[in-house]
Design an enzyme around this catalytic site. Structure first.
Site, PDB file in Angstrom:
ATOM      1  N   CYS A 135     135.089  53.285  56.042  1.00 17.88           N
ATOM      2  CA  CYS A 135     135.374  51.854  55.885  1.00 17.88           C
ATOM      3  C   CYS A 135     134.206  51.054  56.436  1.00 17.88           C
ATOM      4  O   CYS A 135     133.728  51.335  57.540  1.00 17.88           O
ATOM      5  CB  CYS A 135     136.661  51.490  56.614  1.00 17.88           C
ATOM      6  N   GLY A 162     138.227  53.104  60.021  1.00 19.53           N
ATOM      7  CA  GLY A 162     138.107  54.333  59.241  1.00 19.53           C
ATOM      8  C   GLY A 162     136.677  54.815  59.098  1.00 19.53           C
ATOM      9  O   GLY A 162     135.724  54.030  59.107  1.00 19.53           O
ATOM     10  N   GLY A 172     139.395  48.275  59.768  1.00 16.00           N
ATOM     11  CA  GLY A 172     137.996  48.606  59.972  1.00 16.00           C
ATOM     12  C   GLY A 172     137.642  49.875  60.709  1.00 16.00           C
ATOM     13  O   GLY A 172     136.456  50.210  60.782  1.00 16.00           O
TER      14      GLY A 172
END
Length: 348
Positions: free
Chosen positions: A182, A179, A177
């Site tokens: 993301c 990124g 999570g």
């Protein structure tokens, strides 16, 4: 239902405290590392940075560019087999991971490429590294490829880090999570603060003589310094390498003084609507998009960004008196902060 109350931290929550040092210059430090991988016992030496296996960033052009600095690239998995065979038959593939998922089609394609080209590094990549099928895939690929370096992930806890290393991984990829493109945390509520994830997974991996790669969450060069300080052996970058000539995103141009000038490039997560429409014909009815599509400024050749990153790491090492990059975790003391940047001009 369980609530863990132990403090968990992200990169933005800490700074590295300086230490007295005898180093006189950034030229006095060595930012390369040498690793002996757990399962094949082969050595690798270089700057432990890896371009993410996203189809905009994990490109053959990026691999050629980063290799000049001793850094690595995880190619995205959507290149045709013939292109991959030609690339891995060339002299450009020494610092490159072949990437695949856990489908039988992925495995068959890899076997076809490896039968004709000397692939020696493999990245087995899924968003959720906690499934039995994923662990079984890592074990099967290790059994079929005893001499290859295997990086596998993603996970964020020590128990699964150990499980993947025991199954056959040499390097465990850490991050769920964090990124820049993301949206897993937004869409699912699942994740783990990245700095703490690296600390905990690195502790588990190093006890078994394995390595970890911090994947995601870095937004500035100082975040790589924090990742190395937390125990990351490698750091994987996506957004920080986006927007360069070596990427394969769509360029947007503007007319300026009668000339078409590139100003921005598309960048998207591999679980985004964009990626799923491109490779799977759309978002399946049983799932939701967990990535977004953005435009990043066009930034020209990647060389300037890599030199900036390497310069930041060198400077960090002089601040804490670390002559070699491998010494950084032992010389790192994190201090918690409420803010780390002065944003009065330009937001930081």
């Amino acid at each position: 239902m369980i609530i863990e109350s132990d403090l968990k931290l992200d990169f933005k929550d800490v700074l590295i405290r300086p230490k007295r040092s005898t180093l006189q210059s950034r030229n006095d430090v060595n930012i390369n590392r040498t690793f002996t991988f757990l399962h094949n016992q082969r050595d690798w030496t270089g700057f432990p940075l890896i371009a993410a296996n996203m189809d905009v960033v994990g490109t053959m052009g990026m691999a050629r560019a980063l290799s000049r600095y001793g850094a690595m690239t995880a190619l995205h998995k959507h290149y045709p087999a013939d292109d991959l065979i030609a690339f891995f038959q060339s002299d450009d593939s020494g610092n490159v991971f072949y990437s695949l998922g856990i489908t039988e089609a992925d495995a068959d394609k890899f076997r076809a490429v490896k039968a004709k080209a000397p692939v020696d590094k493999l990245c087995i990549d899924v968003a959720n590294g906690y499934t039995e099928r994923f662990v079984e895939t890592v074990a099967r690929m290790r059994e079929e490829n005893p001499d290859i370096v295997i990086m596998a992930g993603n996970v964020v806890t020590g128990d699964m880090t150990e499980a993947l290393l025991l199954a056959g991984a040499d390097i465990v990829k850490v991050g769920i999570g964090p990124g820049s493109v993301c949206t897993t945390r937004k869409m699912t509520g699942v994740g783990y603060p990245q700095l703490s994830a690296i600390i905990e997974c690195a502790d588990a991996a190093h006890g078994l003589k394995g390595q970890v790669c911090g994947d995601g969450g870095c937004t500035v060069p100082g975040d790589l310094s924090k990742a190395y300080g937390a125990g990351a052996d490698f750091v994987m970058l996506g957004g920080m390498l986006a927007g360069h000539d070596e990427c394969e995103g769509d360029l947007r141009h503007e007319e300026r003084d009668g000339q078409r000038i590139p100003v921005a490039m598309t960048f998207y997560g591999m679980s985004s609507d964009t990626a799923m429409h491109k490779y799977a014909g759309g978002v399946a009815s049983y799932r939701a998009s967990e990535g977004k599509t953005v435009e990043v400024p066009y930034r020209g050749p990647v060389d300037g960004t890599v030199q900036e990153i390497m310069g930041g790491v060198r400077s960090m090492m002089t601040y804490i008196g670390a002559t070699k990059l491998k010494e950084v975790p032992k010389r790192t003391t994190f201090v918690r902060v409420g803010a780390q940047l002065n944003t009065v001009f330009g937001g930081g």
